[in-house]
Design an enzyme around this catalytic site. Structure first.
Site, PDB file in Angstrom:
ATOM      1  NE  ARG A  41      66.345 -34.310  71.459  1.00 19.62           N
ATOM      2  CZ  ARG A  41      67.625 -34.109  71.197  1.00 19.62           C
ATOM      3  NH1 ARG A  41      68.536 -34.945  71.714  1.00 19.62           N
ATOM      4  NH2 ARG A  41      68.015 -33.103  70.433  1.00 19.62           N
ATOM      5  NE  ARG A  55      75.909 -36.097  75.446  1.00 19.91           N
ATOM      6  CZ  ARG A  55      75.572 -35.400  74.365  1.00 19.91           C
ATOM      7  NH1 ARG A  55      75.639 -34.087  74.358  1.00 19.91           N
ATOM      8  NH2 ARG A  55      75.178 -36.025  73.270  1.00 19.91           N
ATOM      9  CG  LEU A  56      70.447 -33.438  79.863  1.00 19.59           C
ATOM     10  CD1 LEU A  56      71.487 -32.801  80.779  1.00 19.59           C
ATOM     11  CD2 LEU A  56      69.357 -32.432  79.522  1.00 19.59           C
ATOM     12  CG  HIS A  57      73.715 -39.785  75.199  1.00 16.05           C
ATOM     13  ND1 HIS A  57      74.673 -39.353  74.300  1.00 16.05           N
ATOM     14  CD2 HIS A  57      73.220 -40.937  74.697  1.00 16.05           C
ATOM     15  CE1 HIS A  57      74.758 -40.219  73.303  1.00 16.05           C
ATOM     16  NE2 HIS A  57      73.881 -41.191  73.512  1.00 16.05           N
ATOM     17  CG  ASP A  98      64.728 -31.936  69.533  1.00 14.58           C
ATOM     18  OD1 ASP A  98      64.130 -32.843  70.159  1.00 14.58           O
ATOM     19  OD2 ASP A  98      65.916 -31.625  69.746  1.00 14.58           O
ATOM     20  CD  GLU A 116      66.501 -44.609  69.370  1.00 13.56           C
ATOM     21  OE1 GLU A 116      67.286 -44.364  68.433  1.00 13.56           O
ATOM     22  OE2 GLU A 116      66.822 -45.253  70.388  1.00 13.56           O
ATOM     23  N   GLY A 117      65.369 -40.919  68.701  1.00 14.96           N
ATOM     24  CA  GLY A 117      65.011 -40.209  67.482  1.00 14.96           C
ATOM     25  C   GLY A 117      64.494 -38.803  67.732  1.00 14.96           C
ATOM     26  CB  CYS A 136      71.167 -42.849  69.607  1.00 11.44           C
ATOM     27  SG  CYS A 136      71.463 -43.076  67.830  1.00 11.44           S
TER      28      CYS A 136
END
Length: 362
Positions: A296, A217-219, A294, A260-261, A222
Site C-alpha cells: 500500500r 482513520r485510513l481504511h 504490504d 484492496e488486499g 476490503c
C-alpha cells in the site's frame, strides 16, 4: 499541440495493455519487449519465440526463493525460459496455485550480472496493473520501429522511474451530503488520481475543525470484510467502529483508500487466501505470490487530508507504519487511538501474524 500522452498517461496505457495481454516496449540504455506472465497467451508466446531470442521470466526475489531459484539481482531473478517450456510452465512460474503439485520446476538457467533496471521496471508495471508480479521479456533492438510497426505502447525508462516513485496527484471530483447510520451529518468526497488508478474517498462526519487534531482513520478497501462480513479479517468491524466513534464524537474523517488486499488487488488477495487454506500465514502467502508484506501507499491518505485542510490527526490505527508515514508527509499525529475490534476464531491466527510480523499494536 498537446494531443500526445505524457509519461503518466503512457504508464496508464501500459498497465491496461499488460492486463489485456498486449506487449509493451521499455526503452532505456537497452530495450525490452514485455508481457505479463499472467495474461500471456499461447499465440503470443509463439510470437515471442519467433523473434529468435530466448524469452526470460522475471520474478521477484520472494517468488524466486519460493521456487528455489537464486535471485542474483537481489530483488529479482531473471530465468531463461527452456525451449521445451509451454504456457503452463510460464504460468506455473508466476502462480503458486500448483506449487504443491509440482514443487520442483528447475533446474533453472538464471542470469547474473549486467543491468537489470528495465527488468525491475517491468515488475513494477505488472504489480501496479494488479497482476501476478512476473513478466516475460525479450531484448530488442530499435524499439521505436518495433513499437510503431506493432502499435505498442513505448515507455521511456528514464521518465517512468521517477513518475512511478512520485506521489500521485489527486484531484477532487465531487462531494455531496450523505446521511448514514453512523451520523446523519455525513459528507462523501471523491478524489481521482491523475495516474489513472482507482478513485479514493473521504467520508467527513460533522464539521470537524481544521485548527485542531481531527479524529481520522485510513481504511483500506476490503470487499470481503466491508461488504461480505468476512470472519477472516477485522476490516468490517473496524470500518463500522471508526464511523460510529466519529458519529458519537460528532466529528471525524475516514479515508476509504482503494488498496484492496494491502495493495495487491482482490484477485491476488483471493490467491493469498487460497494459500492460507494450505497452511501459510498472510505474510508467507504474499511472499509466495511474489509480493511484499504490504504494497500500500499511505501517502495517498496524507494527500487527501491536506486537500481537506487538515494538518493534525488523532489517528485511529493499530499500525505504526501509518503513523510514521503521516508524520513523514507532514501530517502531525497528536494521538494514536486504538481500534481493536472484530476478533473471531477464524481470524485469530491472522491477527497474531499482523502483530508478530507486521508490528501491529494488538
Amino acid at each position: 499541440m498537446a494531443f500526445a500522452p505524457d509519461i503518466i498517461e503512457d504508464l496508464a496505457r501500459a498497465r491496461g495493455d499488460l492486463r489485456m495481454g498486449v506487449p509493451i516496449m521499455l526503452r532505456g540504455t537497452d530495450s525490452l519487449l514485455v508481457m505479463a506472465a499472467e495474461s500471456l497467451s499461447v499465440a503470443r508466446l509463439a510470437d515471442l519465440r519467433s523473434l529468435g531470442k530466448p524469452p526470460v521470466v522475471v520474478l521477484t526475489s520472494h517468488r524466486a526463493e519460493t521456487l528455489k531459484a537464486t535471485p542474483y539481482d537481489g530483488d529479482l531473478a531473471r530465468i531463461t525460459v527452456p525451449d521445451e517450456a509451454d504456457l503452463w510452465w510460464v504460468r506455473a512460474m508466476a502462480d503458486p496455485k500448483h506449487d504443491m503439485d509440482v514443487p520442483m520446476k528447475g533446474p533453472f538457467q538464471i542470469a547474473r550480472g549486467g543491468d537489470a533496471s528495465l527488468h525491475r521496471l517491468a515488475i513494477q508495471l505488472v504489480k501496479t496493473a494488479h497482476l501476478l508480479p512476473a513478466a516475460l521479456v525479450i531484448p530488442l533492438d530499435n524499439p521505436e520501429a518495433f513499437a510503431a510497426e506493432h502499435r505498442l505502447t513505448l515507455i521511456d525508462a528514464g521518465l517512468a522511474g521517477p513518475a512511478i516513485a512520485a506521489e500521485a496527484s489527486l484531484h477532487p471530483v465531487a462531494a455531496a451530503r450523505l446521511p448514514m447510520v453512523a451520523s446523519e451529518a455525513g459528507r462523501l468526497h471523491i478524489y481521482r488520481p491523475e495516474d489513472g488508478n482507482e478513485e479514493h474517498y473521504a467520508i467527513e462526519i460533522g464539521n470537524p475543525s481544521r485548527d485542531e487534531p481531527v479524529l481520522a482513520r485510513l481504511h483500506s478497501a476490503c470487499f470481503t470484510g466491508d461488504v461480505l462480513g468476512s470472519l477472516k479479517c477485522d476490516c468490517g468491524p473496524q470500518l463500522n467502529g471508526a464511523l460510529n466513534q466519529m458519529g458519537t464524537e460528532g466529528a471525524g474523517v475516514l479515508l476509504y483508500l482503494n488498496q484492496e488486499g494491502r495493495g495487491i488487488g482482490l484477485a491476488n488477495k483471493m490467491r493469498a487466501y487460497a494459500l492460507q487454506d494450505q497452511g501459510f500465514d498472510t505474510v508467507e502467502a504474499n511472499h509466495r505470490l511474489g509480493f511484499e508484506d504490504d504494497e500500500r501507499d499511505f501517502r495517498i491518505g496524507a494527500a487527501i487530508l491536506r486537500r481537506l485542510g487538515f494538518n493534525s490527526v488523532r489517528l485511529m490505527t493499530n499500525n505504526p507504519r501509518k503513523m510514521a508515514m503521516m508524520e513523514k508527509m507532514g501530517i502531525s499525529v497528536a494521538e494514536r487511538v486504538p481500534l481493536i475490534l472484530g476478533q473471531t476464531p477464524q481470524n485469530a491466527a491472522y491477527l497474531a501474524t499482523k502483530a508478530k510480523k507486521s508490528g501491529h499494536l494488538l
